[in-house]
Design an enzyme around this catalytic site. Structure first.
Site, PDB file in Angstrom:
ATOM      1  CG  HIS A 192      -5.271   0.953  -3.354  1.00 12.93           C
ATOM      2  ND1 HIS A 192      -5.155   0.458  -1.928  1.00 12.93           N
ATOM      3  CD2 HIS A 192      -6.092   0.193  -3.854  1.00 12.93           C
ATOM      4  CE1 HIS A 192      -5.194   0.063  -1.268  1.00 12.93           C
ATOM      5  NE2 HIS A 192      -6.488  -0.654  -2.055  1.00 12.93           N
TER       6      HIS A 192
ATOM      7  CG  HIS B 115      -7.168  -7.861   0.850  1.00  7.85           C
ATOM      8  ND1 HIS B 115      -7.443  -8.668  -0.287  1.00  7.85           N
ATOM      9  CD2 HIS B 115      -6.627  -6.891   0.530  1.00  7.85           C
ATOM     10  CE1 HIS B 115      -7.130  -7.466  -1.289  1.00  7.85           C
ATOM     11  NE2 HIS B 115      -6.639  -6.060  -0.775  1.00  7.85           N
TER      12      HIS B 115
ATOM     13  CE1 TYR C 265      -0.177 -24.162  10.632  1.00  8.28           C
ATOM     14  CE2 TYR C 265      -2.107 -23.913   8.656  1.00  8.28           C
ATOM     15  CZ  TYR C 265      -0.802 -24.740   9.408  1.00  8.28           C
ATOM     16  OH  TYR C 265      -0.766 -25.410   9.461  1.00  8.28           O
TER      17      TYR C 265
ATOM     18  CE  LYS D 270      -8.073  -1.092   5.459  1.00  7.73           C
ATOM     19  NZ  LYS D 270      -8.229  -0.750   3.339  1.00  7.73           N
TER      20      LYS D 270
ATOM     21  NE  ARG E  25      -3.803  -1.892   2.650  1.00  5.22           N
ATOM     22  CZ  ARG E  25      -3.884  -3.149   3.130  1.00  5.22           C
ATOM     23  NH1 ARG E  25      -2.523  -3.583   3.715  1.00  5.22           N
ATOM     24  NH2 ARG E  25      -4.078  -4.225   3.050  1.00  5.22           N
TER      25      ARG E  25
ATOM     26  NE  ARG F  25      -3.224  -3.463  -1.713  1.00  4.90           N
ATOM     27  CZ  ARG F  25      -2.774  -3.834  -0.994  1.00  4.90           C
ATOM     28  NH1 ARG F  25      -1.450  -4.214  -0.720  1.00  4.90           N
ATOM     29  NH2 ARG F  25      -3.846  -4.679  -0.505  1.00  4.90           N
TER      30      ARG F  25
END
Length: 418
Positions: free
Chosen positions: A342, A368, A378, A281, A254, A345
């Site tokens: 952005h 995300h 994990y 974020k 980002r 991405r």
């Protein structure tokens, strides 16, 4: 009678006070302390008892001024008004007006809004410095000029609607929505402190249009070669900004993750970038595998900013480049409305999913949020090697798109600032 000013000026104090008459029951009293005070004798209108009216100090008040003020006091006596009482009442009224003005000023919308902003920013520490400044600037631009001087009790829903509607009318619907949220918060602050009875801004919720949701403009795969060639060929773009755009494109970072990246976060032995949780974020630490192409960029970047803390620092001092530095560089290349930082991405996500990389690996690379926090942590760990392979493939793919042969071309990054 007119007394020479030299006599008044040279009058020496004595053990007891004495008077120098100037006529009309007016005199200069010389006190033992050395102070000299103009006074006037008169009869109190109500009791007819003799008393004295203090005009003021000499030499602050000259002899002609003392005569004039004494004459004004005598006119009050003729009208049945005690000049001493009149002066005291006038002073009291002035003080009441002064205090009322201070209260009104402290209760003006702008004063309360600034107090709310300071409370949220400095006491509660709810915002990052840059965001706090943006909020204050929006109030200064769109609100204070219209209602800042009004007492907060005078700022009603119809007035607030005019303020917000002016922002809507210029096409900034999302900005108007955020502005209304801030107005609601300011009035909530005021109501809890009993400065107003009602939250007038709450009444605007149904008056604002719903902003249109649009995705960040991004490149299609066929548009990437021209974009990379434009970046490479541009000789006006600063070296740090140029590398910043390419670094962001290759790492899927980002904008703020790139801007605030520090050299201390990079492990060049494992070829990894560890972004601390407080800068993410989703507030989870994020490891980014670095492709050989990114390592080469960083080696070039060291010539410009290696002596400081931040990778992408300003020219003048060791602070991150501005929030819009990379975006404005895209504008200058002709990509306004066609691409955002952005959006890079989104370009990567589309390509990586289309060529068959697992969706969960792509989502993890984009940092995300995983609904299940434990599973998210994990997956972040077990996907590391898959992400390393994926980002390595993506860097190679970008190089292949940049040239027909797939050969990596050394970029022209400009002169170093080492």
């Amino acid at each position: 009678m007119n007394v020479p000013d030299t006599k008044l000026r040279n009058a020496k104090p004595a053990k007891t006070a004495y008077q120098i008459q100037i006529g009309g029951n007016t005199f200069l009293e010389v006190l033992p302390s050395g102070a000299k005070v103009w006074r006037m004798r008169y009869l109190k209108p109500d009791t007819k008892k003799p008393t004295r009216y203090t005009i003021g100090k000499y030499p602050d008040i000259t002899q002609p001024q003392a005569r004039k003020l004494a004459q004004e006091a005598k006119q009050l006596v003729k009208r049945g008004i005690d000049p001493t009482t009149h002066r005291n009442e006038t002073a009291a009224n002035a003080e009441r007006e002064r205090r009322a003005a201070l209260r009104d000023s402290a209760s003006s919308f702008e004063s309360i809004a600034r107090a709310w902003h300071k409370h949220r920013n400095e006491t509660l520490k709810k915002w990052k410095p840059g965001h706090a400044q943006k909020i204050l600037e929006s109030l200064e631009a769109d609100v204070f000029p219209r209602v800042g001087e009004l007492h907060i009790s005078e700022v009603t829903a119809p007035i607030l609607l005019e303020v917000v509607q002016a922002v809507v009318d210029r096409g900034a619907v999302e900005t108007a929505r955020k502005l209304n949220q801030r107005l609601v918060a300011i009035f909530r602050y005021a109501t809890t402190r009993r400065l107003v009875r009602h939250n007038e801004a709450d009444n605007l919720r149904d008056e604002l249009p719903t902003p249109k949701r649009t995705n960040n403009p991004h490149l299609k795969e066929k548009e990437i070669p021209a974009f990379l060639q434009a970046i490479e060929a541009d000789e006006t773009m600063g070296a740090v900004v140029k590398i910043g755009i390419l670094f962001t494109m290759h790492t899927l970072a980002r904008t703020n993750e790139t801007r605030f990246a520090k050299w201390s976060e990079f492990n060049f032995e494992t070829c990894e970038w560890l972004i601390p949780a407080e800068r993410m974020k989703m507030k989870l630490a994020h490891v980014v595998p670095l492709s050989p192409q990114v390592i080469a960029m960083l080696s070039e970047l060291r010539k410009f900013t290696g002596a400081g803390s931040y990778l992408f620092a300003t020219r003048s001092k060791d602070t991150p480049m501005s929030e819009n530095a990379m975006l404005y560089a895209l504008y200058r290349l002709g990509y306004r409305g066609k691409l955002t930082i952005h959006g890079l991405r989104g370009t990567a996500s589309t390509i990586l999913n289309e060529v068959g990389f697992r969706g969960e690996v792509v989502e993890t690379a984009l940092a995300h949020k995983e609904k299940n926090a434990i599973r998210g942590a994990y997956n972040h760990a077990i996907y590391l090697e898959e992400r390393r392979e994926m980002l390595g493939w993506y860097s190679n793919h970008l190089d292949a798109l940049r040239t027909s042969s797939g050969r990596v071309i050394a970029g022209r990054f400009g002169k170093s600032r080492a």
